[in-house]
Write an enzyme that holds these catalytic residues in place. Structure first.
Site, short mmCIF file in Angstrom:
data_model
loop_
_atom_site.label_atom_id
_atom_site.label_comp_id
_atom_site.label_asym_id
_atom_site.label_seq_id
_atom_site.Cartn_x
_atom_site.Cartn_y
_atom_site.Cartn_z
CG ASN A 189 26.18 9.03 13.18
OD1 ASN A 189 25.61 7.54 13.74
ND2 ASN A 189 27.14 9.99 13.97
CB CYS A 217 27.78 3.97 18.85
SG CYS A 217 27.75 5.26 17.09
N GLY A 218 24.82 3.07 17.57
CA GLY A 218 24.00 1.80 16.32
C GLY A 218 24.55 2.12 15.23
CG HIS A 234 17.41 6.88 22.87
ND1 HIS A 234 18.50 7.16 21.42
CD2 HIS A 234 19.11 5.30 22.98
CE1 HIS A 234 19.59 6.85 21.31
NE2 HIS A 234 19.79 6.25 21.95
CD GLU A 240 23.85 10.63 17.93
OE1 GLU A 240 25.34 10.45 18.84
OE2 GLU A 240 23.54 10.21 16.82
CB CYS A 269 21.11 8.68 15.63
SG CYS A 269 20.98 8.02 17.78
N GLY A 302 18.98 5.45 18.15
CA GLY A 302 18.31 6.73 18.01
C GLY A 302 16.72 6.51 17.51
N1 LIG Z 1 25.32 7.77 17.25
C1 LIG Z 1 25.06 7.07 17.46
C2 LIG Z 1 25.45 7.17 19.21
C3 LIG Z 1 25.81 7.48 19.75
C4 LIG Z 1 26.33 7.83 20.91
C5 LIG Z 1 24.98 8.92 21.56
N2 LIG Z 1 25.61 10.09 21.45
C6 LIG Z 1 25.24 8.62 23.73
O1 LIG Z 1 25.81 9.19 24.04
O2 LIG Z 1 24.59 7.32 23.95
C7 LIG Z 1 24.03 6.18 16.60
O3 LIG Z 1 24.14 5.60 16.15
O4 LIG Z 1 23.54 4.97 17.81
#
Ligand SMILES: N[C@@H](CCC[C@H](N)C(=O)O)C(=O)O
Length: 280
Positions: free
Chosen positions: A13, A75-76, A161, A210, A219, A222
């Site tokens: 990611n 974003c984790g 999510h 995402e 993610c 996620g």
């Molecule tokens: N890649 C991320 C999450 C990034 C944000 C997501 N796309 C959103 O719009 O909420 C992760 O690692 O958490």
């Protein structure tokens, strides 16, 4: 405008990380999308900005933008890279960092091997908090997706999510359903969509489509949301190893009211300099 940046990733990611403390950065949506472009720009799933805190009890402010230019709350995988970035750039010597995000405070613990353990906060499950349109909270909700009624769980890790249980992540309709569910009218702020395959009570596989970036190799939020959904449904234990396309994450959750802990690796790919005026 000249801007130094670092390209990083957490399990594939990928991120462009910019120090906005030592340099002045004002990026508009058009510029963010140009940097995100994998052909005409640098390419990233998320842009991470390291900023000075706006309150005295935290170390930094962490801002996150998706590839489509939208600013998001959490974003984790980015949080782990954020911790590694501030340490490598010597912006802080602390091994425990308290960081403010658009959705609250997170705690980042840096191990000597470059792995980072993150307190991702307490998941929210009330539909209004996600936000998700439903008459009452439930473990799963029926959702109409291209002529099917499927069951989803809805979880907020600061960001929204939807989690769908599947028999096999390799054959799951990640892109087709992901795109539809991301923009489903019952998710007024759009949603990230996870496809979860349970292997046993301590192991699972996950693919995530995402919001604002499409399918990514991993993610972090996620993964936390999927484990929360699996534990809530009685399918997973308190500690779970999750296999994503880009590698593995360790997730722990002791149940309702407790924070989710995520542990995983970080990687620095290269440093570069952006000269944004050349694109105008
Ligand atoms: N890649 C991320 C999450 C990034 C944000 C997501 N796309 C959103 O719009 O909420 C992760 O690692 O958490």
């Amino acid at each position: 405008m000249r801007l130094e940046f670092t390209k990083m990733h957490g399990l594939g990611n990928d991120f462009v990380v910019i120090d906005c403390i030592s340099q002045r950065a004002r990026l508009d949506t058009h510029q963010i999308k140009q940097i995100a472009d994998r052909h005409f720009g640098v390419g990233f799933d998320q842009l991470l900005l390291v900023e000075a805190p706006t309150r005295p009890d935290v170390d930094f402010r962490y801002r996150i933008f998706n590839a489509d230019g939208s600013e998001v709350q959490q974003c984790g995988n980015g949080a782990r890279c954020f911790a590694r970035f501030v340490r490598d750039r010597k912006l802080s010597r602390k091994t425990k960092l308290i960081v403010e995000t658009a959705s609250g405070i997170i705690e980042l613990n840096i191990a000597p091997n470059g792995w980072v353990r993150v307190n991702m906060g307490v998941p929210r499950l009330e539909p209004n908090d996600i936000p998700f349109i439903a008459s009452a909270r439930a473990l799963t909700y029926p959702l109409d997706v291209s002529d099917h009624i499927i069951e989803i769980s809805a979880v907020s890790m600061g960001n929204p999510h939807a989690v769908i249980l599947v028999d096999n992540v390799n054959t799951a309709p990640v892109r087709e359903w992901g795109r539809i569910i991301e923009n489903h009218p019952r998710f007024p702020e759009r949603v990230n969509v996870g496809f979860l395959e349970i292997i046993d009570r301590q192991r699972a596989k996950l693919r995530v489509f995402e919001r604002g970036s499409g399918e990514t190799l991993a993610c972090g939020t996620g993964t936390c949301a999927a484990v929360v959904a699996g534990i809530q449904q009685g399918l997973l234990d308190e500690r779970v190893r999750v296999q994503l396309r880009g590698g593995e994450l360790d997730i722990r959750w002791q149940g309702e009211g407790h924070p989710v802990w995520m542990t995983g690796p970080t990687a620095r790919v290269f440093d570069g300099v952006l000269r944004l005026y050349e694109w105008q």
